[in-house]
Write a protein that holds these residues in place. Structure first.
Motif, PDB file in Angstrom:
ATOM      1  N   LYS A  46      48.515  38.248  34.156  1.00 50.43           N
ATOM      2  CA  LYS A  46      47.451  39.248  34.357  1.00 50.43           C
ATOM      3  C   LYS A  46      46.083  38.690  33.964  1.00 50.43           C
ATOM      4  N   PHE A  47      45.910  37.384  34.126  1.00 49.38           N
ATOM      5  CA  PHE A  47      44.698  36.716  33.656  1.00 49.38           C
ATOM      6  C   PHE A  47      43.425  37.332  34.248  1.00 49.38           C
ATOM      7  N   GLU A  48      43.415  37.573  35.546  1.00 47.61           N
ATOM      8  CA  GLU A  48      42.222  38.137  36.184  1.00 47.61           C
ATOM      9  C   GLU A  48      41.925  39.538  35.662  1.00 47.61           C
ATOM     10  N   GLN A  49      42.975  40.356  35.472  1.00 49.21           N
ATOM     11  CA  GLN A  49      42.789  41.704  34.941  1.00 49.21           C
ATOM     12  C   GLN A  49      42.288  41.665  33.496  1.00 49.21           C
ATOM     13  N   ILE A  50      42.787  40.716  32.717  1.00 51.52           N
ATOM     14  CA  ILE A  50      42.354  40.561  31.330  1.00 51.52           C
ATOM     15  C   ILE A  50      40.879  40.173  31.289  1.00 51.52           C
ATOM     16  N   SER A  51      40.503  39.212  32.116  1.00 49.82           N
ATOM     17  CA  SER A  51      39.100  38.776  32.177  1.00 49.82           C
ATOM     18  C   SER A  51      38.195  39.940  32.554  1.00 49.82           C
ATOM     19  N   GLN A  52      38.614  40.711  33.552  1.00 44.42           N
ATOM     20  CA  GLN A  52      37.821  41.862  33.998  1.00 44.42           C
ATOM     21  C   GLN A  52      37.747  42.923  32.906  1.00 44.42           C
ATOM     22  N   ALA A  53      38.856  43.169  32.213  1.00 44.43           N
ATOM     23  CA  ALA A  53      38.888  44.175  31.149  1.00 44.43           C
ATOM     24  C   ALA A  53      37.908  43.824  30.036  1.00 44.43           C
ATOM     25  N   ILE A  54      37.861  42.564  29.659  1.00 46.02           N
ATOM     26  CA  ILE A  54      36.935  42.130  28.606  1.00 46.02           C
ATOM     27  C   ILE A  54      35.500  42.258  29.099  1.00 46.02           C
ATOM     28  N   ALA A  55      35.235  41.775  30.316  1.00 47.85           N
ATOM     29  CA  ALA A  55      33.876  41.865  30.867  1.00 47.85           C
ATOM     30  C   ALA A  55      33.422  43.322  30.953  1.00 47.85           C
ATOM     31  N   ASP A  56      34.311  44.205  31.393  1.00 43.24           N
ATOM     32  CA  ASP A  56      33.970  45.630  31.483  1.00 43.24           C
ATOM     33  C   ASP A  56      33.651  46.212  30.107  1.00 43.24           C
ATOM     34  N   GLY A  57      34.409  45.815  29.084  1.00 49.50           N
ATOM     35  CA  GLY A  57      34.158  46.293  27.725  1.00 49.50           C
ATOM     36  C   GLY A  57      32.810  45.844  27.198  1.00 49.50           C
ATOM     37  N   ILE A  58      32.422  44.615  27.553  1.00 48.28           N
ATOM     38  CA  ILE A  58      31.111  44.094  27.156  1.00 48.28           C
ATOM     39  C   ILE A  58      30.010  44.820  27.921  1.00 48.28           C
ATOM     40  N   MET A  59      30.185  44.954  29.231  1.00 52.34           N
ATOM     41  CA  MET A  59      29.145  45.560  30.062  1.00 52.34           C
ATOM     42  C   MET A  59      28.937  47.039  29.751  1.00 52.34           C
TER      43      MET A  59
END
Length: 186
Positions: free
Chosen positions: A158-171
């Motif tokens: 789920k690497f892409e989903q994990i990356s997106q989840a972190i980016a969304d939390g930052i944004m």
């Protein structure tokens, strides 16, 4: 949009945690670059402490964080426990559990929980150099346990989903912070 400096933990001769041939420094760099790409695609100014396999001391990483003019410092790590497959989950570390950094840490953890990680929570770590010496809000994300087969399977599949989840939390916090500044100027 508020800028961020992303720190891939460890590097060079400092492998960080190791398990079954896997090195924390490699996972950290891969995740840092992926999150940075998503942030950049969304108009967030991004700089990095490292973009290759080099060693920097924690003090050097904090110094870079202070010098780059970013609004937030995000450090990427993988956790480890004394025994393999003993623990699993994500946690985010902060100098103290107050303010915008704590909000960002909670957002990141909640988003990673939605991807399937166990949410261990936000923990204060005032003695960690990259949290203590940065002059901007700083968080250190422990993206699952490196010596957990379950967390590694999730990290890889789920690497892409994990990356997106972190980016969304930052944004989410960055957008809120930016809107507050825009409102203040009127």
């Amino acid at each position: 949009m508020a800028g961020v400096i992303l720190d891939a933990g460890h590097g060079g001769y400092d492998n960080g945690a190791q398990y079954d041939g896997r090195k924390e420094k490699d996972d950290n760099l891969r995740l840092t670059l992926a999150v940075g790409q998503i942030l950049e695609q969304n108009g967030v100014p991004v700089s990095y402490t490292r973009q290759s396999d080099i060693y920097q001391s924690p003090s050097e990483k904090a110094r870079l964080g202070n010098e780059r003019g970013a609004d937030y410092f995000i450090s990427f790590h993988r956790n480890a426990s004394p025994n393999a497959n003993e623990y699993q989950g994500v946690e985010t570390l902060v100098f103290d559990d107050h303010g915008i950094k704590a909000e960002m840490a909670r957002n990141v953890n909640a988003n990673l929980e939605q991807v399937g990680f166990r949410n261990i929570g936000v923990k204060e770590r005032p003695n960690l150099t990259v949290l203590k010496r940065t002059k901007i809000p700083a968080i250190l994300i422990e993206a699952g346990f490196l010596n957990s087969d379950q967390d590694n399977e999730r990290f890889d599949s789920k690497f892409e989903q994990i990356s997106q989840a972190i980016a969304d939390g930052i944004m989410a916090v960055s957008y809120t912070h930016l809107r507050a500044h825009e409102t203040d100027s009127y």
